[in-house]
Every structure is written in structure tokens, then in C-alpha cells.
Design an enzyme around this catalytic site. Structure first.
Site, mmCIF file in Angstrom:
data_model
loop_
_atom_site.group_PDB
_atom_site.id
_atom_site.type_symbol
_atom_site.label_atom_id
_atom_site.label_comp_id
_atom_site.label_asym_id
_atom_site.label_seq_id
_atom_site.Cartn_x
_atom_site.Cartn_y
_atom_site.Cartn_z
ATOM 1 N N HIS A 155 -0.894 1.180 -4.582
ATOM 2 C CA HIS A 155 -1.287 2.583 -4.568
ATOM 3 C C HIS A 155 -0.358 3.439 -5.422
ATOM 4 O O HIS A 155 -0.312 4.662 -5.259
ATOM 5 C CB HIS A 155 -1.329 3.107 -3.130
ATOM 6 C CG HIS A 155 -2.455 2.510 -2.334
ATOM 7 N ND1 HIS A 155 -2.522 2.592 -0.956
ATOM 8 C CD2 HIS A 155 -3.560 1.822 -2.721
ATOM 9 C CE1 HIS A 155 -3.619 1.973 -0.539
ATOM 10 N NE2 HIS A 155 -4.256 1.503 -1.588
ATOM 11 N N CYS A 178 0.638 13.842 -17.537
ATOM 12 C CA CYS A 178 -0.012 15.143 -17.563
ATOM 13 C C CYS A 178 -1.503 14.944 -17.351
ATOM 14 O O CYS A 178 -2.131 14.108 -18.000
ATOM 15 C CB CYS A 178 0.255 15.829 -18.894
ATOM 16 S SG CYS A 178 -0.667 17.365 -19.120
ATOM 17 N N CYS A 219 -3.207 16.403 -21.041
ATOM 18 C CA CYS A 219 -3.074 15.677 -22.315
ATOM 19 C C CYS A 219 -2.672 14.223 -22.133
ATOM 20 O O CYS A 219 -2.585 13.476 -23.106
ATOM 21 C CB CYS A 219 -2.082 16.390 -23.230
ATOM 22 S SG CYS A 219 -0.345 16.229 -22.711
ATOM 23 N N CYS A 237 3.853 19.940 -17.996
ATOM 24 C CA CYS A 237 4.020 19.182 -19.226
ATOM 25 C C CYS A 237 4.723 20.026 -20.282
ATOM 26 O O CYS A 237 4.375 21.192 -20.502
ATOM 27 C CB CYS A 237 2.641 18.747 -19.722
ATOM 28 S SG CYS A 237 2.636 17.873 -21.295
ATOM 29 N N GLN A 294 0.827 -1.202 0.000
ATOM 30 C CA GLN A 294 0.000 0.000 0.000
ATOM 31 C C GLN A 294 0.864 1.256 0.000
ATOM 32 O O GLN A 294 0.341 2.359 -0.117
ATOM 33 C CB GLN A 294 -0.902 0.010 1.240
ATOM 34 C CG GLN A 294 -1.910 -1.128 1.277
ATOM 35 C CD GLN A 294 -2.669 -1.177 2.589
ATOM 36 O OE1 GLN A 294 -2.071 -1.130 3.661
ATOM 37 N NE2 GLN A 294 -3.987 -1.283 2.520
ATOM 38 N N ASN A 295 2.162 1.085 0.120
ATOM 39 C CA ASN A 295 3.062 2.221 0.294
ATOM 40 C C ASN A 295 3.546 2.779 -1.038
ATOM 41 O O ASN A 295 3.674 2.046 -2.018
ATOM 42 C CB ASN A 295 4.264 1.808 1.152
ATOM 43 C CG ASN A 295 3.835 1.294 2.517
ATOM 44 O OD1 ASN A 295 2.778 1.665 3.026
ATOM 45 N ND2 ASN A 295 4.640 0.428 3.104
ATOM 46 N N THR A 328 -0.244 -3.299 8.502
ATOM 47 C CA THR A 328 -1.471 -2.659 8.056
ATOM 48 C C THR A 328 -2.635 -3.123 8.918
ATOM 49 O O THR A 328 -2.717 -4.306 9.286
ATOM 50 C CB THR A 328 -1.782 -2.960 6.575
ATOM 51 O OG1 THR A 328 -3.094 -2.472 6.256
ATOM 52 C CG2 THR A 328 -1.719 -4.447 6.268
ATOM 53 N N SER A 329 -3.533 -2.204 9.239
ATOM 54 C CA SER A 329 -4.714 -2.539 10.029
ATOM 55 C C SER A 329 -5.856 -3.022 9.156
ATOM 56 O O SER A 329 -6.954 -3.290 9.640
ATOM 57 C CB SER A 329 -5.167 -1.323 10.854
ATOM 58 O OG SER A 329 -5.405 -0.217 10.004
#
Length: 271
Positions: free
Chosen positions: A144, A152, A155, A176, A126-127, A216-217
């Protein structure tokens, strides 16, 4: 993945960390030694000893960010709609996170050693800190996203980290080169889809012989639900600093510092 519960008469162990050291039940050691397709799920707790504060704890990132960057609510720092209106807080925070000389924790390195030993199927994290890769792990799925690439928001031109890192590390908003739009790193914000590489695994569950959940919970979905779906089906281990609402869903539960768990288990396994 099999749909039946493993095994039908499985015994459940709750193994807390003891003051004199962490107690590893013999069957647990045998399980760790024999497993060759370990599915690992990691959260913020694996990186706190490396110097990265977690998000939701008192004094954590959300609590700090809401005051430091004058946010309307803590989660705005990772809210895609807020980002489109005001991207500066995210990039100021990113500069602080990326400029810090943060090295992988002992637990990160332990997982890399297990992978070198041929035991890791995937590390689902998740990090966004990229510390698993820095530790030497290769079978990593960043659920994640990360700063490794960006695009961008106008575009959709794709950039690699080196293309926009100079300004980002100064806390500036990168733009961009084609249309002048904001380049957003491929970190998943609230309101965005998760990366394709995670969704492929999510929809096509690989066969694993052990689930190892670290730091992690299990409150952030869909990664939490992904892990909890495996927990009753294969041998499962949960290691967190504090109790969670899902402790009873796992075979082995350790409430302790992750580096302590990794240090003592690494010594026992000798990998």
C-alpha cells in the site's frame, strides 16, 4: 508455484493461544525451522503494540479521523478524489502519525531475525508505517505504499521524503517547486493502483515453502486474495487477535497477541 494442493492428505490444525501460554505443535516447530522461503503477509495488527491504532476496529483510525477532521465519511482520509478537493485532513493525520516516536514491535524484530537467518523470501505488508525497515528487514514489499517518496499530483514530478518532510511534519500541505501542485506521498489511496513492485509479484508468484500471515483479517484486496491463493497450496500459518472468516483455509491458526506469538516462537527457534 505448484498448482496441486500440498500435501493431498494434509491435516489441518487449529491451535489457539492458551491462558498458560501458546502451544506449538512439534510439526509446526519443525516446519518453522526448516523453511527457507517464507512468504510473510502483514497487516495493521503487527503495529498496534508499537502504538499505531488500526483502521477498522472500534476506536480505530477511521472512527477517530471522521470526527477529528470533519470528514464526510471515514474512508475519505484515503480517498484520492476527496484528497484532490481537500488534502489538509490527510496531512494533519500524517503529521500525527510521523511525529510520534514509534519503534518496531517485537514481532517486527522477530521477522528481521528470521530474514538474517536466511529464511524470509518476501514480507508483503499492507502497512504504510515503514516499521519493517526500521526493524532491519530488507526483503519488504510495501503493498500500500509509504511516505518514502511522493509526487506532484499535477505535473508528476517525483520527490523523496526529505524533500517534502519539513512541511508534512508540521501538518502543512507540501507543494511542488515546479508547478505549485500538491505533493502526495506514495501512499496508496482508494481509487489508485498498487505499487509496481507488488504487482510484479502478484502476477509472477514466487515459489515459497511457507505462508505466514500476521495481523490481518484478510478483507482488503488484492493483497488478501494474494495470500489466500497461497494458503491451500503450501503450508500456511495465520496469526490474528480475533477469528477471521478464513481460519479454515490455513494449516495453523493462532488467536493471540502477535508479540506473544513472536516472543515464544523466537525463544523456541533461537534465531
Amino acid at each position: 508455484m505448484q498448482n496441486s494442493v500440498y500435501p493431498p492428505d494434509r491435516l489441518r490444525y487449529n491451535v489457539p493461544a492458551m491462558n498458560e501460554g501458546i502451544v506449538f505443535e512439534p510439526h509446526f516447530i519443525d516446519l518453522m525451522k526448516s523453511s527457507t522461503r517464507i512468504l510473510v503477509v502483514t497487516g495493521a495488527g503487527i503495529s498496534t503494540s508499537a502504538g499505531i491504532i488500526d483502521f477498522r476496529s472500534p476506536g480505530g483510525l477511521y472512527e477517530v479521523a471522521v470526527h477529528r477532521y470533519d470528514l464526510p465519511y471515514p474512508e475519505a482520509i484515503f480517498d484520492i478524489n476527496y484528497f484532490k478537493r481537500n488534502p489538509e485532513p490527510f496531512f494533519k493525520l500524517s503529521a500525527e502519525l510521523l511525529l510520534t516516536d514509534i519503534k518496531p514491535s517485537l514481532c517486527h524484530r522477530f521477522l528481521a531475525a528470521l530474514e538474517t537467518n536466511g529464511q524470509i523470501l518476501h514480507i508483503i505488508t499492507q502497512n504504510i508505517d515503514m516499521l519493517h525497515e526500521k526493524a532491519g528487514s530488507r526483503n519488504v514489499v510495501e503493498g500500500h505504499g509509504s511516505y518514502r517518496s511522493g509526487r506532484c499530483i499535477s505535473c508528476e514530478e517525483i520527490y523523496q521524503f526529505d524533500d517534502f518532510s519539513a512541511g508534512l511534519l508540521r501538518g502543512e500541505v507540501p507543494h511542488c517547486s515546479i508547478c505549485g501542485g500538491v505533493i502526495k506521498p506514495d501512499v496508496v489511496f482508494f481509487g489508485e493502483l498498487l505499487p509496481d513492485d507488488f504487482m510484479k509479484i502478484y502476477h509472477n508468484r514466487p515459489r515459497a515453502d511457507l505462508l505466514l500471515v500476521l495481523g490481518t483479517s484478510l478483507t482488503v484486496h488484492p493483497i488478501a486474495g494474494f495470500a489466500l491463493d497461497y494458503a491451500p497450496r503450501i503450508p500456511s500459518v495465520l496469526v490474528t487477535r480475533d477469528p477471521t472468516s478464513y481460519d479454515r483455509d490455513f494449516d495453523y491458526v493462532f488467536h493471540c497477541a502477535l508479540d506473544d506469538f513472536a516472543r515464544e516462537l523466537w525463544e523456541v527457534l533461537d534465531v
